[in-house]
Design a protein around this motif. Structure first.
Motif, mmCIF file in Angstrom:
data_model
loop_
_atom_site.group_PDB
_atom_site.id
_atom_site.type_symbol
_atom_site.label_atom_id
_atom_site.label_comp_id
_atom_site.label_asym_id
_atom_site.label_seq_id
_atom_site.Cartn_x
_atom_site.Cartn_y
_atom_site.Cartn_z
ATOM 1 N N GLU A 197 -2.927 44.153 -16.872
ATOM 2 C CA GLU A 197 -4.140 44.395 -16.104
ATOM 3 C C GLU A 197 -5.042 45.409 -16.802
ATOM 4 O O GLU A 197 -4.569 46.414 -17.356
ATOM 5 C CB GLU A 197 -3.763 44.910 -14.709
ATOM 6 C CG GLU A 197 -4.865 44.768 -13.678
ATOM 7 C CD GLU A 197 -5.120 43.330 -13.281
ATOM 8 O OE1 GLU A 197 -6.289 42.994 -13.035
ATOM 9 O OE2 GLU A 197 -4.156 42.544 -13.212
ATOM 10 N N SER B 93 -18.993 42.762 -8.197
ATOM 11 C CA SER B 93 -17.603 42.862 -7.722
ATOM 12 C C SER B 93 -17.473 42.617 -6.230
ATOM 13 O O SER B 93 -16.394 42.246 -5.759
ATOM 14 C CB SER B 93 -17.031 44.241 -8.074
ATOM 15 O OG SER B 93 -17.815 45.273 -7.493
ATOM 16 N N VAL C 202 -10.848 36.905 -7.926
ATOM 17 C CA VAL C 202 -9.910 37.986 -8.227
ATOM 18 C C VAL C 202 -8.622 37.821 -7.426
ATOM 19 O O VAL C 202 -7.514 38.023 -7.934
ATOM 20 C CB VAL C 202 -10.561 39.355 -7.937
ATOM 21 C CG1 VAL C 202 -9.530 40.479 -8.009
ATOM 22 C CG2 VAL C 202 -11.694 39.622 -8.922
ATOM 23 N N SER C 203 -8.759 37.405 -6.164
ATOM 24 C CA SER C 203 -7.575 37.213 -5.319
ATOM 25 C C SER C 203 -6.748 36.016 -5.772
ATOM 26 O O SER C 203 -5.514 36.037 -5.703
ATOM 27 C CB SER C 203 -8.000 37.022 -3.856
ATOM 28 O OG SER C 203 -8.660 38.167 -3.359
ATOM 29 N N CYS C 204 -7.432 34.972 -6.249
ATOM 30 C CA CYS C 204 -6.732 33.759 -6.665
ATOM 31 C C CYS C 204 -6.014 33.914 -8.000
ATOM 32 O O CYS C 204 -4.985 33.259 -8.238
ATOM 33 C CB CYS C 204 -7.719 32.595 -6.778
ATOM 34 S SG CYS C 204 -8.231 31.878 -5.205
ATOM 35 N N GLU C 205 -6.532 34.775 -8.872
ATOM 36 C CA GLU C 205 -6.027 34.820 -10.253
ATOM 37 C C GLU C 205 -4.514 34.999 -10.363
ATOM 38 O O GLU C 205 -3.843 34.214 -11.043
ATOM 39 C CB GLU C 205 -6.753 35.907 -11.047
ATOM 40 C CG GLU C 205 -6.307 35.969 -12.495
ATOM 41 C CD GLU C 205 -6.904 37.134 -13.252
ATOM 42 O OE1 GLU C 205 -6.148 37.798 -13.985
ATOM 43 O OE2 GLU C 205 -8.119 37.393 -13.110
ATOM 44 N N ARG D 135 -14.727 38.063 -5.342
ATOM 45 C CA ARG D 135 -13.527 38.511 -4.624
ATOM 46 C C ARG D 135 -12.524 37.365 -4.496
ATOM 47 O O ARG D 135 -11.317 37.569 -4.631
ATOM 48 C CB ARG D 135 -13.898 39.046 -3.245
ATOM 49 C CG ARG D 135 -14.742 40.320 -3.262
ATOM 50 C CD ARG D 135 -14.639 41.064 -1.929
ATOM 51 N NE ARG D 135 -14.905 40.183 -0.808
ATOM 52 C CZ ARG D 135 -16.099 39.980 -0.262
ATOM 53 N NH1 ARG D 135 -17.154 40.606 -0.765
ATOM 54 N NH2 ARG D 135 -16.246 39.169 0.758
ATOM 55 N N TYR D 136 -13.031 36.182 -4.234
ATOM 56 C CA TYR D 136 -12.163 35.002 -4.131
ATOM 57 C C TYR D 136 -11.437 34.752 -5.453
ATOM 58 O O TYR D 136 -10.223 34.528 -5.474
ATOM 59 C CB TYR D 136 -13.032 33.793 -3.754
ATOM 60 C CG TYR D 136 -12.288 32.478 -3.638
ATOM 61 C CD1 TYR D 136 -11.594 32.154 -2.490
ATOM 62 C CD2 TYR D 136 -12.311 31.556 -4.683
ATOM 63 C CE1 TYR D 136 -10.926 30.941 -2.379
ATOM 64 C CE2 TYR D 136 -11.641 30.345 -4.583
ATOM 65 C CZ TYR D 136 -10.962 30.031 -3.425
ATOM 66 O OH TYR D 136 -10.299 28.840 -3.325
ATOM 67 N N GLU E 13 -18.727 37.435 -2.648
ATOM 68 C CA GLU E 13 -17.614 36.686 -2.069
ATOM 69 C C GLU E 13 -16.901 35.825 -3.107
ATOM 70 O O GLU E 13 -15.668 35.773 -3.153
ATOM 71 C CB GLU E 13 -18.111 35.812 -0.916
ATOM 72 C CG GLU E 13 -16.998 35.044 -0.217
ATOM 73 C CD GLU E 13 -17.506 34.204 0.936
ATOM 74 O OE1 GLU E 13 -16.712 33.422 1.497
ATOM 75 O OE2 GLU E 13 -18.706 34.312 1.276
#
Length: 212
Positions: A83, A51, A60-63, A57-58, A54
């Motif tokens: 979610e 988790s 998850v942020s983009c989804e 995290r990228y 990098e």
């Protein structure tokens, strides 16, 4: 009723075969063998916590952003996302799915949406996306259709190319109809049921070696 937390979601995923597990069952996961997956499911090995990586995290942020872009690019679909929800097969509850989105087309048919982000640095990596999706992602889509009974699946991929100091982004969309892959779906179902019997009986499966 409150939505499950991410920790609760991660714990629930350990109790069955999820989409990211499906390719390992068939020996098609580049990062995990079927035996390593069995060791995780039987408590012999802790699954790696990725988790904080990098790339994760990228992704998850983009989804959520990519899901909204999909809605704008494909207004003919109704899109729903919840979610940290784990879905189960109605007959085989050990088969689970955590979806990036559920879709309904104009005919009311159920589909699934999968979102992927990846970085490629070699031409051979990009070739895996030319007119196809990497095998492990295709198996994941099959698994989700198995669990949900969906009639089609769509994958939205954001491919980041890094060549020296130059960065470019390519977005690709792929669609798969359930009716085109009935034999693949049956093969995967039998393989997953067999794998889970190894888990329940605490019997180590034979290692599936990748094809050369």
């Amino acid at each position: 009723m409150a939505s499950p937390t991410r920790k609760e979601w991660l714990e629930a995923r350990k109790k069955g075969i999820g989409g990211s597990d499906a390719a390992a069952v068939l020996g098609q996961n580049p990062w995990k063998t079927n035996v390593e997956l069995w060791e995780e499911k039987t408590g012999r090995r802790e699954s790696e916590d990725i988790s904080d990586k990098e790339c994760v995290r990228y992704g998850v942020s983009c989804e959520p952003l990519m899901r909204e872009m999909f809605k704008m690019d494909y207004p003919e679909f109704r899109v729903k996302h919840e979610e940290n929800v784990v879905l189960q097969h109605p007959v085989y509850p050990q088969l689970q799915a955590s979806l990036d989105g559920m879709l309904w087309d104009q005919a009311g048919r159920l589909g699934i949406l999968e979102i992927k982000t990846t970085t490629v640095q070699r031409g051979s990596d990009y070739d895996k996306w030319k007119g196809q999706v990497p095998q492990n992602y295709f198996i994941q889509l099959l698994h989700y259709m198995l669990v949900t009974g969906a009639q089609f699946a769509m994958l939205k991929a954001r491919i980041k190319n890094e060549w020296g100091s130059e960065v470019s982004i390519t977005e690709k969309h792929y669609r798969f109809e359930r009716s085109d892959h009935t034999a693949d779906l049956e093969y995967l179902l039998q393989a997953e049921l067999e794998f889970w019997e190894y888990v329940l009986s605490d019997t180590r499966p034979d290692l599936i070696l990748p094809e050369i």
